[in-house]
Each structure stands twice: as structure tokens, then as C-alpha cells.
Design an enzyme around this catalytic site. Sequence first.
Site, PDB file in Angstrom:
ATOM      1  N   ASP A   1      49.161  40.370  59.731  1.00 32.17           N
ATOM      2  CA  ASP A   1      48.582  41.198  58.679  1.00 32.17           C
ATOM      3  C   ASP A   1      47.542  42.160  59.235  1.00 32.17           C
ATOM      4  O   ASP A   1      47.072  43.037  58.508  1.00 32.17           O
ATOM      5  CB  ASP A   1      47.934  40.312  57.607  1.00 32.17           C
ATOM      6  CG  ASP A   1      48.941  39.776  56.610  1.00 32.17           C
ATOM      7  OD1 ASP A   1      50.095  40.241  56.614  1.00 32.17           O
ATOM      8  OD2 ASP A   1      48.586  38.879  55.825  1.00 32.17           O
TER       9      ASP A   1
ATOM     10  N   ASP B   1      58.067  36.106  52.383  1.00 35.28           N
ATOM     11  CA  ASP B   1      56.663  35.805  52.691  1.00 35.28           C
ATOM     12  C   ASP B   1      56.321  34.361  52.338  1.00 35.28           C
ATOM     13  O   ASP B   1      57.044  33.692  51.586  1.00 35.28           O
ATOM     14  CB  ASP B   1      55.755  36.775  51.929  1.00 35.28           C
ATOM     15  CG  ASP B   1      54.437  37.048  52.648  1.00 35.28           C
ATOM     16  OD1 ASP B   1      54.091  36.306  53.588  1.00 35.28           O
ATOM     17  OD2 ASP B   1      53.750  38.006  52.258  1.00 35.28           O
TER      18      ASP B   1
END
EC number: 3.2.1.22
Length: 754
Positions: free
Chosen positions: A557, A487
Site C-alpha cells: 500500500d 483484497d
Amino acid sequence: MIHIDEYLDHGPRFRLDAGEASYAFMIFDRRFPVHLYWGGRLSRMPDPGAILRPCPRDYAVLRQGSSDFSPWPESGAGYTPSTMPMELGVWGWGDDRPGSVHIRYADGTPGTELVYEGWEIPGSPLQPEGMPLIHEQAAECETLRITLKDPARSLRLHMHYTVHERMNAVIRWIRFENSGDDPVILNNPPAFSLDLQGTGKSLVRLQGGWASERHVDARALPPGISRQESRAGAVGHGQTPFIALGDPGAHEFSGTVRAFSLAYSGNFYAQTAADEHMNCRVSMGVNQYRGNLATGETFDTPAAVLVYSNRGFSGMSGNFHHLIRDFIQSKELREWPRHVIINSWEAMYFDVTEKKILNLARKGKEVGAELLVLDDGWFSARRNDQTSLGDWDYNHRRFPRGLGALGDDIRGMGLKFGIWMEPEMVSPDSRLYREHPRWIISIPERTPSLARHQLILDLSRDEVVDYLKQTMTKVLKEARPDYLKWDMNRNITEPGFPALSGERQGEGMHRYILGLYRLIRYIRQEFPHMIIEGCAGGGGRMDLSMTAYSPRFWTSDQTDAVERLPIQYGSSLIFPPETLGAHVSAVPNHQVGRITPLESRCITAAAFSFGCELNPAGLSAGERQILKAWSLRYRELRDMIRRGNFYRLRGPLEPGWQTSLPESPEFARSRSYAWMLASRDFQTLGVFFHRPVKTGLSRSIPLRLYLPDSCLQDSYREKFSGNVYEGATLRDSGIHCEEADGDYMSRFMLLTRE
């Protein structure tokens, strides 16, 4: 694949054959590369007369252009640089159009003149140094190198063109070489520029933001400059290094489309510049870059991929998908089966413990999961986003036996095990920051800003990259994960690089990306059987180069099924479906609060890399059965997902999508999305239809499938209804999908040829 004709008055001609297309240019006046052709496959060299024509004083100008106030060079060869269809724009010798090579010499001289010096086909294909691109079949590719030189200075520019007989793409990039005594200053160096003729083109780009990435923006090509760019250290959520130009009338399955995508994960620009004749210069390159090229140094730009399709936008996407699957990704990444994933993030956020994760694994196994990913919260004192990034030792209180033992237990259940890391970041409240406060990207004497309570490690520094190599190797050897979710959760906002000298500061962002590539490449080499998922707050760093390391992205997301429709539609323009992570989430959705049927959430995700972003313990028994059924159905489909063809059937690239009136059929279509999976032989078709909103004017519009002519007389049986359709009916008349009332309706159909 590369054909050269040197026996011309002006200079040599070059034709590159790549799949179904040919690309050609010539050296004009034995000095300047001029574009001739990019279109369907040719059997011989194109005639320069189709592009150039004589005019008074034996000058040559564009057929669609005219001479103007730009200078006519002293050579007498006859051209006006600002109207020639240049293969590369160079600022400072008469071509004043945007999107050009922009050089400044150490003595302050602005601009340069670069003229043809020679060509070469190297013994092995070349790629930009330090940047990923072609992995498979590289030895079968051919590369043409064209060298240009400033006759007054010791600067050379090497244009590279790489093709393969089956690649359906031309790859271009540039190497700058300084062999003089003084430095050369590069400003936002382009990977390529290309001048295209013709009017009436459509411009398609991908735009959006966090949790709304890669929405299709389709419009008529505007006059003047149209530019997308990123400036904060990564590709970003709001823009994508991609441009498609459609000829008049081009849509999903017909018409000519020329598309461009930059294989680069950092600051980029992607630009069109249309002149008064609507001739268009396309250029892409490194943005926010001002670098010194010292004596003996070279600078390689990222590579740009140029794709031609005479089968509309669907054919364009098929070419990109083929490039990623068969050339950019290694065989091991391509063949990874795309397991059903259950991720801990929205199931429990930071509240992870060994007991909770094992329970999540058991419940995940019951609904068909094959891989559990332990997301954020497993390390050091990490209980929220305010601490501990950089301290990658597991939390002994929450995981007393360590991650290795946890992974063994999970594998003992029949699942694979993955972990989350954000190696590029550091929390101010961490041992790493206290020990190495100068390792962050920052501007001296200024307080660095925090985003998500974190700072960014300076990957332009070799010692930082080496430290991360050692730290990640230690963690991964101890935890032994099958899968790593990598990430990155903030932008670079104060781009200061303390280890670089003042004249090198403008190189820092690019050097950061090169350091990132070195780190990921090292991890891939050390752990070749571990899969890396690419994530950057969702889809903030998705580009062609990252597909060389990551066979799967966390696409966004945003996990709401309705909001996901335009994201997945737009992402599919470039990326094949198996690379796009799509999870079934809980309701009310955690991003927008919407409540949608579980069946619709499953159908939205099932054409891509399917997974779960919830805790199955919170579902009813009936819901768990639905989720398990779709997990099993996805397993049946996934071979077709990763090996077959993907076709968009309904969405923003349909005529009338963005301009339809409420009473028109196009308005009803604009309320729905649809796409289709097809096996390579069209034996099996999976059709996914989505209607988010039911209105008083909504009506069922037949959904027309894509089938080649060879299938029109065949019969297809739909598995769930038992209905039989002739291929011609499916393609030319369509089938009705809207059988249910209410909002958030999705339907899946599976058709098999009899």
C-alpha cells in the site's frame, strides 16, 4: 533425475539432480535418513565418508561435531542423534534440536521414533492435497517418497521430494498418516528440516511491516535459534516465509547461496538453529497448529522450495523467478501481458460513480492506461469502511446501469475493466452479517474485535465457501470484469472456529487457508480468462503458492517512490518483476507526504508491473506528457520484464551496505539503489538507478552492470546519450549515473548491443 543405490551396508543412498544442482542423502543404520550433499551437479553418488567418520566403539559422528551427552542408541550402529546431519529432525528419540517433528499420542506419550520403512517413485508426481504448487510441466517432474514408521505405533510419515531436470529447485513436503486406533496430535508440523554443516554463513531474511514490506535483513548467522513467524492467519506484512544462507563471501553475483521458501499463505514459521559448532538446522512449517490426526486420516504440510545457487544471490533469485514462471504459473497467467493499470483508489477512494469512473478511464487512456480497476466503494451502501462488506450487489444510485454496462463502455474506449472485492470479510453493518452472525471467526461469549470496522468469514466451513462461490459467481457474471483485485484487510485476532469441536480448534487457521485455496481455485476455473491480482492491505499475503493464482500482486500500500525502493528490492529476491505491482502516485504522497519528481516516480515503477494510482486530471499538461511517455516506454520494456532476467546492481546485499562509514565509498553506494533488466540474449539492457538523498559527502560511484563473459568484447550503445561502451567497461569499470544534483534523483538507461 532420481538416482538410487541400494547396495550399501547402512542402507540406500539417494541422489536427486535438479538443474545445476544435486541433492543427496542416505539411510543410516537402515533406520534414519541422513543428509549427505547439496551443491553443484554431481556425476555420481557422494561418499558418506565425507560426512561420517568412525570413532571408538565403531560410532560415527560429524567431522565438525563430536559426541555429547545425548544417548547412543542400543543398535550399536554408532552415532549420536543430536550431532548427525539429519534429513529430518524427530523429537523424542535422542535428537533434541529445535525444528523437529513433534508428535504426542492420545495416551499422553510425548515424542516418537520414526525409522525407515521404504522408498517409492510414484507413477505421477504428488503434491500436497488442496494446496497449489506445480502447474506446468508437472508430468515431467519426478517425486521420491521416503516412508518412515514408528515401530511401536501405527504412525507413518512420508517425506516427498520433487525435482525436474530444468527446475533448479528441490521441493519437499510431508504427509502424516495415522493407521492406528487412537488419534495422534500434531504440533506445528514442519514441511521439512535440514541440517547443514559449516561456519561463517550469512543469514538473509525479509522483514518489515504494513507499507514497508520485505526489507532485506542481512547479518551473520547467529548462534542459537533465529525465527520468523506469522500468527494472525496470513503470511503478513512483517515477515516472509523465506531464508537464505550464504557461504562466507557470498554476494549478488558470486558465492554459494542456499535458500528456502514455504509455499503457504497462512501462519508459518521459518527457523534456523545453529549449534555450538555453527552447524545449522533449517526448518519451515505450519505455525500455531495443534491438530488431531484421527484413525485413517492424513495431514499434508505445505511444500517448501529449496534453491541452490553458485552464482550468489542473483543466481538464487533467478532460480526462484524461473520456478514461478515456468512451473508454478499456468501458461495463460505467464503470458498475460501486464497491462498499464489505472486504479481508482488513491484517485478518489470511496467517492466513485459511473460518471467519475468513465472520466477516469478517459483521462487514463490519454496517459497510456490499458486497464481500469474500479476499487472499493462500488457496492451496496458502501460510502466508507464502516459498512456493507459481504453485500456484493452494485450500488444502483451510483451505477444505475450496472457494472456490466460500465465495463462495456470502458472496453469501448479501448481499455479493459477490473473490479475490487474483499470476499473473505464482512461488515457488522451488512445484510450478510445480520442473516449469518455465526459465520464469523470468533470466540463464543466474547465480543469480537473490529479492524477496519470488519470481521472475518470462517472459510474453514464448507457452507461459507459454497456461499462465496455462488455470490462471487453471480457478481462476476453480471459485471464481466477482465480483472479482479482480491483484497484482504485484517488479521485473525480471536481464532475461534465455532463449527469445529474442541480438540479441532487448533486446526482452524490452517483449515481457513485450505478453504481460501478452494475458493480461489473455483473462481479461476469458472473464469479462466479473468486475471486475479493478489492483495492483502498491500503485500500481506505474498508467497509462492499465491503465484499459482495471481500473476500480479499489489506489492504494498506504500506508493511513495522512495519508500518503494527497499520494498521492490527485497521482493525481487523471490518474485519476478512482472508479478510486482508498482504504481505512479500523486504528490504529496498519501502515505508519507513526500514530494518527488514525476520522472523519478515513473522510473521507480517502470521495471515492474507498471500502473497509475492517481487521477491524471490533477496533473499539468506537461506532467501528463511525461506519464504517457513512460506508459509507452513501459509497453516497450514489458516483454523483457516478463521474459528476461532481473539483476540487482546496488542495494543492501552489497558488501558494506549496512556497516559503511560516512567517508567510505560504501556509504555513497548505501544511499542509492539500482537494478537491471536484460533480454535473455543480453541484446538489450535496461538500467534503473535511484539516489534518494544527496548529501555533502555524496559522490558519483560508477555503477557496474552484470554481463556474462561472452558479452565483454561487444559494444553497447546507450539510446538517450548516444554513448558507446564496451561490455568489459560496463561490467568491470562501470558507468557514472549521478549527473543531477538534488534529492530523489532517478535515471534510466537503455543499452542495445551493436
